[in-house]
Design an enzyme around this catalytic site. Structure first.
Site, PDB file in Angstrom:
ATOM      1  N   HIS A  74      18.257   9.904 121.865  1.00 29.62           N
ATOM      2  CA  HIS A  74      16.913   9.911 121.277  1.00 29.62           C
ATOM      3  C   HIS A  74      16.668   8.602 120.528  1.00 29.62           C
ATOM      4  CE1 HIS A  74      13.367  11.433 118.999  1.00 29.62           C
ATOM      5  NE2 HIS A  74      13.198  12.152 120.095  1.00 29.62           N
ATOM      6  N   HIS A 123       6.479  18.210 120.645  1.00 22.49           N
ATOM      7  CA  HIS A 123       6.149  16.795 120.651  1.00 22.49           C
ATOM      8  C   HIS A 123       6.227  16.327 122.103  1.00 22.49           C
ATOM      9  CE1 HIS A 123       7.087  16.085 116.116  1.00 22.49           C
ATOM     10  NE2 HIS A 123       5.817  16.397 116.322  1.00 22.49           N
ATOM     11  N   HIS A 175      10.713  21.701 121.288  1.00 23.81           N
ATOM     12  CA  HIS A 175       9.524  21.666 120.431  1.00 23.81           C
ATOM     13  C   HIS A 175       8.405  20.964 121.181  1.00 23.81           C
ATOM     14  CE1 HIS A 175      11.333  17.745 119.711  1.00 23.81           C
ATOM     15  NE2 HIS A 175      10.273  17.334 119.036  1.00 23.81           N
ATOM     16  N   HIS A 220      12.476  19.750 111.471  1.00 28.02           N
ATOM     17  CA  HIS A 220      11.651  18.672 112.011  1.00 28.02           C
ATOM     18  C   HIS A 220      10.232  18.836 111.474  1.00 28.02           C
ATOM     19  CE1 HIS A 220      11.037  15.298 114.548  1.00 28.02           C
ATOM     20  NE2 HIS A 220      10.355  15.917 115.490  1.00 28.02           N
ATOM     21  N   ASP A 222      15.578  17.400 117.838  1.00 23.84           N
ATOM     22  CA  ASP A 222      15.100  16.490 116.798  1.00 23.84           C
ATOM     23  C   ASP A 222      15.289  17.140 115.437  1.00 23.84           C
ATOM     24  OD1 ASP A 222      14.335  15.073 118.995  1.00 23.84           O
ATOM     25  OD2 ASP A 222      12.279  14.711 118.322  1.00 23.84           O
ATOM     26  N   ASP A 273       7.103  13.870 123.921  1.00 28.77           N
ATOM     27  CA  ASP A 273       8.240  13.268 124.600  1.00 28.77           C
ATOM     28  C   ASP A 273       9.292  14.297 124.994  1.00 28.77           C
ATOM     29  OD1 ASP A 273       8.537  13.444 121.760  1.00 28.77           O
ATOM     30  OD2 ASP A 273      10.322  12.191 121.839  1.00 28.77           O
ATOM     31  N   HIS A 274       9.043  15.564 124.673  1.00 26.96           N
ATOM     32  CA  HIS A 274       9.980  16.621 125.043  1.00 26.96           C
ATOM     33  C   HIS A 274       9.399  17.601 126.067  1.00 26.96           C
ATOM     34  CE1 HIS A 274      13.143  15.769 121.988  1.00 26.96           C
ATOM     35  NE2 HIS A 274      12.124  15.088 121.484  1.00 26.96           N
TER      36      HIS A 274
END
Length: 302
Positions: free
Chosen positions: A269, A63, A61, A141, A211, A65-66
């Site tokens: 995570h 976000h 996805h 999510h 997530d 941090d990914h």
């Protein structure tokens, strides 16, 4: 060889000891990169992962941090002279983001690059290779997010040597028997493959759950898996915050693993608010004993 190597096990904020999400799945001679948080390419170098063997990258996805480490990795591969094709599977908006980053820097990738959009109506198999396949499925999510299931196939049949000898099959033909061929004797008669071999051992399954808030609808995707990775952003005393932020707790991940009859659970995570990770195990293992922390630099055999 079927294994997952953890490159990053933290959530949104990196710390000096922990990095945002990234994993490499080894499927015999191929590597698949799952997510690419900030600093991923440094982690690849640190843990001596051969970047040239990465053929597929999947992004769960959008976000940061990914995927904030992705453009740096793509550019590095180009500067290193890569010529082999690279396939990226991600939510469709990422294609425009990458192209904008390349255009602003007047950069061109010097290798064949294919972008495959992940769409909720097209969930299913996205990668088919000789030894394995990868499918994707939705998680729950704040934005569209997907998990990935890796199915490693064992294609070679198991030879029964005494049977092969009894039928007079030369040893030089044994490898072809393991590939499923029948054997023709000198008189023209056929020795059927299943007379001298057994079916291959069952394949192995690894599922990356990405997530997600706790929801039991995910159970069919992880049922009986050999290994799953499930987020545990928070300890269970923060269950209300986890739910509000569409994340999961330690106890929730362990509960799903138990309900789905998986063989082993990796948790990661972690929120950067936690400096010690042992409490995650202390909460998971009473519910699901075969739980381990997803530790950076460690490879877990599946």
């Amino acid at each position: 060889m079927f294994a997952v190597t953890i490159l990053g096990n933290n959530s949104a904020l990196p710390t000096p000891e922990r990095h945002p999400t990234a994993q490499v799945v080894t499927c015999n001679d191929q590597l698949v990169l799952i997510d690419c948080g900030e600093g991923t390419q440094v982690q690849l170098v640190k843990y001596k992962v051969r970047r040239s063997r990465i053929k597929h990258i999947v992004i769960s996805h959008l976000h940061g941090d990914h995927y904030f480490g992705l453009i740096g990795l793509l550019n590095t591969l180009s500067m290193l002279g890569r010529t082999e094709p690279l396939f990226l599977y991600a939510p469709p908006e990422l294609q425009q983001i990458i192209q904008l980053q390349l255009d602003c820097g007047a950069s061109v990738l010097n290798y064949p690059f294919t972008f495959v959009p992940l769409l909720p109506e097209n969930t299913g198999v996205i990668i088919r290779e000789k030894d394995f396949e990868v499918s994707y499925f939705p998680t729950r999510h704040r934005i569209p997010c997907y998990g990935f299931a890796f199915n490693m196939q064992r294609r070679k049949r198991k030879l029964v040597p005494e049977q092969a000898v009894a039928y007079g099959i030369p040893a030089a033909f044994y490898s072809r028997l393991q590939e499923g061929e029948d054997y023709q004797q000198k008189d023209g008669s056929i020795v059927r493959n299943d007379w001298v071999t057994l079916p291959p051992a069952p394949g192995k399954r690894y599922v990356y759950c990405a997530d997600t808030v706790y929801h039991e609808e995910i159970i069919p995707q992880i049922q009986n898996a050999d290994l799953i990775y499930h987020e545990t952003t928070y300890l269970h005393d923060q269950v209300i915050k986890a739910t509000e932020r569409f994340h999961s707790t330690s106890v929730q991940a362990a509960t799903l693993a138990k309900m789905a009859n998986v063989k082993r659970l990796l948790v990661g995570h972690f929120s950067s608010k936690y400096t010690e990770l042992q409490p995650f195990l202390d909460e998971c293992r009473p519910v699901f004993p075969n739980t381990d922390l997803a530790e950076e630099g460690v490879s877990y055999i599946i």
